[in-house]
Design an enzyme around this catalytic site. Structure first.
Site, PDB file in Angstrom:
ATOM      1  N   GLY A   1       0.819  -1.196   0.000  1.00  0.00           N
ATOM      2  CA  GLY A   1       0.000   0.000   0.000  1.00  0.00           C
ATOM      3  C   GLY A   1       0.857   1.252   0.000  1.00  0.00           C
ATOM      4  O   GLY A   1       2.083   1.207   0.014  1.00  0.00           O
TER       5      GLY A   1
ATOM      6  N   ARG B   1       2.852   4.682  -0.983  1.00  0.00           N
ATOM      7  CA  ARG B   1       3.679   5.108  -2.100  1.00  0.00           C
ATOM      8  C   ARG B   1       4.819   4.149  -2.410  1.00  0.00           C
ATOM      9  O   ARG B   1       5.535   4.345  -3.377  1.00  0.00           O
ATOM     10  CB  ARG B   1       4.275   6.495  -1.800  1.00  0.00           C
ATOM     11  CG  ARG B   1       3.246   7.588  -1.582  1.00  0.00           C
ATOM     12  CD  ARG B   1       3.964   8.921  -1.384  1.00  0.00           C
ATOM     13  NE  ARG B   1       3.023  10.012  -1.179  1.00  0.00           N
ATOM     14  CZ  ARG B   1       2.624  10.441  -0.002  1.00  0.00           C
ATOM     15  NH1 ARG B   1       3.075   9.851   1.085  1.00  0.00           N
ATOM     16  NH2 ARG B   1       1.776  11.435   0.106  1.00  0.00           N
TER      17      ARG B   1
ATOM     18  N   LYS C   1      13.999  -1.878  -6.426  1.00  0.00           N
ATOM     19  CA  LYS C   1      13.019  -0.803  -6.530  1.00  0.00           C
ATOM     20  C   LYS C   1      12.689  -0.582  -8.001  1.00  0.00           C
ATOM     21  O   LYS C   1      13.588  -0.374  -8.818  1.00  0.00           O
ATOM     22  CB  LYS C   1      13.553   0.497  -5.913  1.00  0.00           C
ATOM     23  CG  LYS C   1      12.551   1.643  -6.007  1.00  0.00           C
ATOM     24  CD  LYS C   1      13.056   2.905  -5.336  1.00  0.00           C
ATOM     25  CE  LYS C   1      12.015   4.008  -5.437  1.00  0.00           C
ATOM     26  NZ  LYS C   1      12.466   5.263  -4.797  1.00  0.00           N
TER      27      LYS C   1
ATOM     28  N   ASP D   1      12.767  15.333  -0.571  1.00  0.00           N
ATOM     29  CA  ASP D   1      11.633  14.664   0.076  1.00  0.00           C
ATOM     30  C   ASP D   1      12.059  14.069   1.420  1.00  0.00           C
ATOM     31  O   ASP D   1      11.841  12.885   1.689  1.00  0.00           O
ATOM     32  CB  ASP D   1      11.073  13.578  -0.840  1.00  0.00           C
ATOM     33  CG  ASP D   1       9.693  13.094  -0.407  1.00  0.00           C
ATOM     34  OD1 ASP D   1       9.031  13.810   0.366  1.00  0.00           O
ATOM     35  OD2 ASP D   1       9.282  11.997  -0.840  1.00  0.00           O
TER      36      ASP D   1
END
Length: 299
Positions: free
Chosen positions: A47, A49, A66, A153
């Protein structure tokens, strides 16, 4: 079934395999020009991001896969991670490959680690521990800055901590960009809940004041339970966000970082010399040099 695949399935049966990787998960094989890997088909984080991150293994070393969509990000993450390869406190890119839809990043796996959000899921950190974590983060971010980049971020989820050694690493460079500190930025690539107020007010921001703001947000949230995470809207509504139980210098650090007026906010270069961090050593010791033996990940 080959012996390496059998060994990898042993890793998945280990309770320390982390997060949402379970013993029943299927295993696939991926080959690059350099190595052959086995990869779990169930995400490490379900779930949200980060459902594009998977546990994998090459020979006797666990790795993380990734998948980065080519539609969303045009290879920037690979470029930035390669440029920061030798930077202390940065998760290492081992290699990468691609297919028609994705860039596939093969990243180092840190045993006994968890992201910072889950680390303070059920507890508020003691001030001394939180202070050491924040100081590490500042040193790492300044190293990124010196290489000519901004992470873009910074938040709890993008910091992993070795639970035993309390050392952190910065992950997820999907929002990282080249440093352009003297010019306003009109596009926001990071997480909206951590956006600085000037972007809401004026539609633009400067990279370094934004970075200081996000550092302040991380600091506040370390003193809260996960479900109580604090965001910009809470500050704009006038709610008290300063923890009552910490020192005056700790309170001042948070206040200095989360000043609404970016011109009065703590300067980026003033972070490391703030009185809250007095007495702490200005060095980052990589987790990989603190006793982590990747050969012993498989039992």
């Amino acid at each position: 079934m080959s012996r390496p695949e059998q060994q990898f399935k042993k890793v998945l049966k280990n309770p320390q395999a982390q997060y949402a990787v379970y013993p029943t998960v299927k295993v696939e094989r991926i080959s690059t020009t350099e190595h052959s890997y086995f990869i779990a088909t169930k995400p490490m984080f379900e779930g949200g991001r980060r459902n594009n991150v998977f546990l994998g293994q090459q020979i006797r070393q666990s790795v993380v896969f990734k998948y980065v969509s080519k539609k969303e990000i045009p290879g920037n993450e690979v470029i930035v991670m390669k440029a920061l390869q030798d930077t202390p406190g940065i998760i290492k890119l081992i290699e990468y490959t691609e297919n028609a839809m994705y860039y596939i990043l093969i990243i180092e796996y840190i045993p006994n680690s968890v992201d910072l959000l889950h680390y303070h899921y059920f507890k508020k950190l003691e001030e001394n521990e939180a202070k050491k974590i924040m100081f590490q983060l500042i040193l790492i971010i300044q190293n990124i800055y010196e290489k000519g980049f901004i992470h873009g971020d910074i938040k709890d989820e993008n910091l992993i901590i070795d639970i035993k050694q309390k050392m952190i690493k910065v992950i997820d460079f999907g929002s990282a960009v080249r440093l352009n500190e003297d010019h306003p930025q009109y596009n926001m690539f990071g997480t909206w809940e951590y956006v600085c107020p000037e972007f809401y007010y004026y539609g633009y921001y400067y990279q370094l004041p934004l970075t200081v703001w996000t550092i302040g947000m991380v600091a506040v949230n370390l003193f809260r339970f996960r479900a109580e995470n604090f965001y910009l809207n809470d500050i704009l509504k006038g709610e008290n966000y300063i923890p009552d139980h910490i020192s005056e210098t700790g309170k001042q650090f948070i206040t200095d970082c989360l000043t609404i007026n970016e011109n009065k906010r703590l300067s980026f270069k003033g972070l490391v010399s703030h009185p809250w961090f007095k007495g702490l050593k200005k060095e980052i010791q990589p987790i990989s040099e603190l006793g982590v033996d990747y050969k012993n990940v498989i039992t």
